[in-house]
Design an enzyme around this catalytic site. Structure first.
Site, PDB file in Angstrom:
ATOM      1  N   ARG A 195       0.837  -1.208   0.000  1.00 40.34           N
ATOM      2  CA  ARG A 195       0.000   0.000   0.000  1.00 40.34           C
ATOM      3  C   ARG A 195       0.871   1.257   0.000  1.00 40.34           C
ATOM      4  O   ARG A 195       0.593   2.238   0.685  1.00 40.34           O
ATOM      5  CB  ARG A 195      -0.954   0.012   1.202  1.00 40.34           C
ATOM      6  CG  ARG A 195      -1.858  -1.187   1.294  1.00 40.34           C
ATOM      7  CD  ARG A 195      -2.806  -1.312   0.104  1.00 40.34           C
ATOM      8  NE  ARG A 195      -3.584  -2.539   0.207  1.00 40.34           N
ATOM      9  CZ  ARG A 195      -3.213  -3.697  -0.341  1.00 40.34           C
ATOM     10  NH1 ARG A 195      -2.100  -3.777  -1.051  1.00 40.34           N
ATOM     11  NH2 ARG A 195      -3.953  -4.773  -0.192  1.00 40.34           N
TER      12      ARG A 195
ATOM     13  N   SER B 151     -10.826  -0.039   3.219  1.00 42.21           N
ATOM     14  CA  SER B 151     -10.034  -0.433   4.391  1.00 42.21           C
ATOM     15  C   SER B 151      -9.294   0.780   4.946  1.00 42.21           C
ATOM     16  O   SER B 151      -8.509   1.404   4.233  1.00 42.21           O
ATOM     17  CB  SER B 151      -9.037  -1.527   4.011  1.00 42.21           C
ATOM     18  OG  SER B 151      -9.704  -2.697   3.608  1.00 42.21           O
TER      19      SER B 151
ATOM     20  N   GLU C  26      -4.519   3.792   6.155  1.00 43.52           N
ATOM     21  CA  GLU C  26      -4.240   3.827   4.731  1.00 43.52           C
ATOM     22  C   GLU C  26      -4.498   5.207   4.128  1.00 43.52           C
ATOM     23  O   GLU C  26      -3.634   5.741   3.413  1.00 43.52           O
ATOM     24  CB  GLU C  26      -5.048   2.770   3.986  1.00 43.52           C
ATOM     25  CG  GLU C  26      -4.556   1.351   4.196  1.00 43.52           C
ATOM     26  CD  GLU C  26      -5.149   0.390   3.177  1.00 43.52           C
ATOM     27  OE1 GLU C  26      -5.494   0.844   2.068  1.00 43.52           O
ATOM     28  OE2 GLU C  26      -5.262  -0.799   3.485  1.00 43.52           O
TER      29      GLU C  26
END
Length: 351
Positions: free
Chosen positions: A176, A251, A347
């Protein structure tokens, strides 16, 4: 080094001061931009940042706004990326090379590649956002990361207006993570991405949820990419809220990766913890499981809440602010750290 010069045609669409950004962030936060400009070409991008109205202002790039927590009005220039287009640039014996504009809807692009007979992205179906956001976050799901299919990324350097072509190695993809999320942030704006889609297709359906969905469909083994695509869409719709119905950014936390000794000590205390051993010997933990074990699934802090079906997803039940979401995230991090000794990292970026 720059790969080409880009001519400037000062024709971007400007919006009135105080432009509302609610429709441009998937949490649906009611914040506004001091200035906003719709970017439909590289020339628009260069013209916008060189415009006298933009001088001295911070810039914020928004595509689908699926990876940002806006905590206040933005006092600078918001670049609303809308570069469109998709095409096969070339092919060889092993793969198709497919280019897509940064403003293309990601899920629609994935569906288009399958309809054109070019599989390879099906595991990444229904991820919210745009093509241009995909390399920044190195999106991933169900055993596949975008980096595995990336051939190159084209981006404009804001200061010089020069166009650069980054191959996959130069993007410095991580979990990520990428060059564009770190050193390249605020320096480059992605305008298109080229994907390498292999001609020899192999199903990637090892994840338990995906395998279970395929089995329920009478497909113990996926026969084609469309089988995987349909199963991924079904699983995601069953577990994750639609941002158009319930504001969210997917998420919210990364799955933490810890070293082996730390994991050994942790599993001695928490024998049921969900984990995945990595190739380098480290261990990836399931953040959603830990959040659930701390009792947060379905709980709310004012209008900010943890989704009742997926503890990794924080949602705006209506009227929540970015600060409400961050306050909820901090409370979750505190409890996970207290119980498991593991730091959670969010994130989406916060502004």
């Amino acid at each position: 080094m720059p790969v080409s010069a880009t001519s400037v045609d000062p024709s971007p669409v400007w919006f009135a001061a105080g432009y509302p950004l609610r429709a441009h962030n998937t949490f649906g936060f009611d914040v506004r931009a001091h200035l906003a400009c719709r970017i439909e070409s590289e020339a628009d991008l260069i013209a916008a940042v060189r415009d006298p109205r933009a001088q001295g202002l911070r810039t914020l790039v928004l595509g689908g706004g699926s990876n940002v927590v806006l905590t206040r009005n933005f006092d600078g220039l918001v670049l609303l990326v809308a570069l469109s287009g998709k095409r096969v640039t070339r092919e060889d014996d092993d793969a198709w090379y497919v280019e897509a504009g940064a403003g293309e809807n990601w899920h629609d692009f994935v569906a288009w590649t399958l309809e054109a007979g070019m599989p390879g992205l099906e595991n990444l179906a229904l991820i919210p956002g745009t093509v241009g956001a995909a390399p920044i976050q190195n999106i991933g799901a169900y055993g596949l990361e975008m980096a595995e299919r990336c051939a190159s990324v084209r981006a404009i350097e804001l200061q010089s207006g020069a166009a650069y072509e980054f191959d996959a190695a130069e993007c410095r993809f991580g979990y990520r993570d990428s060059f564009f999320k770190r050193e390249g942030r605020d320096r480059f704006v992605i305008t298109s991405v080229t994907f390498r889609l292999p001609k020899v297709w192999q199903p990637n359906a090892g994840y338990a949820d995906l395998a279970r969905e395929l089995a329920q469909r009478g497909l113990p083994e996926a026969q084609c990419a469309r089988d995987v695509f349909d199963a991924v869409v079904a699983v995601r719709r069953a577990k994750l809220p639609d941002p158009l119905v319930l504001g969210n950014a997917g998420s919210f936390f990364k799955n933490p990766v810890i070293d082996a000794p730390q994991f050994d000590a942790l599993v001695a205390r928490e024998p049921l913890i969900i984990s995945h051993r990595q190739a380098d010997g480290r261990v990836k933990l399931a953040a959603g499981w830990m959040i659930d074990q701390c009792g947060w699934k379905g709980r709310a802090l004012r209008a900010a809440a943890v989704h009742e079906r997926q503890a990794l997803v924080l949602v705006n039940r209506g009227g929540a602010t970015g600060n409400d979401i961050l306050e909820l995230a901090q409370a979750i991090r505190h409890d996970v750290l207290a119980r498991f000794g593991v730091e959670l990292e969010q994130e989406p970026i916060s502004l």
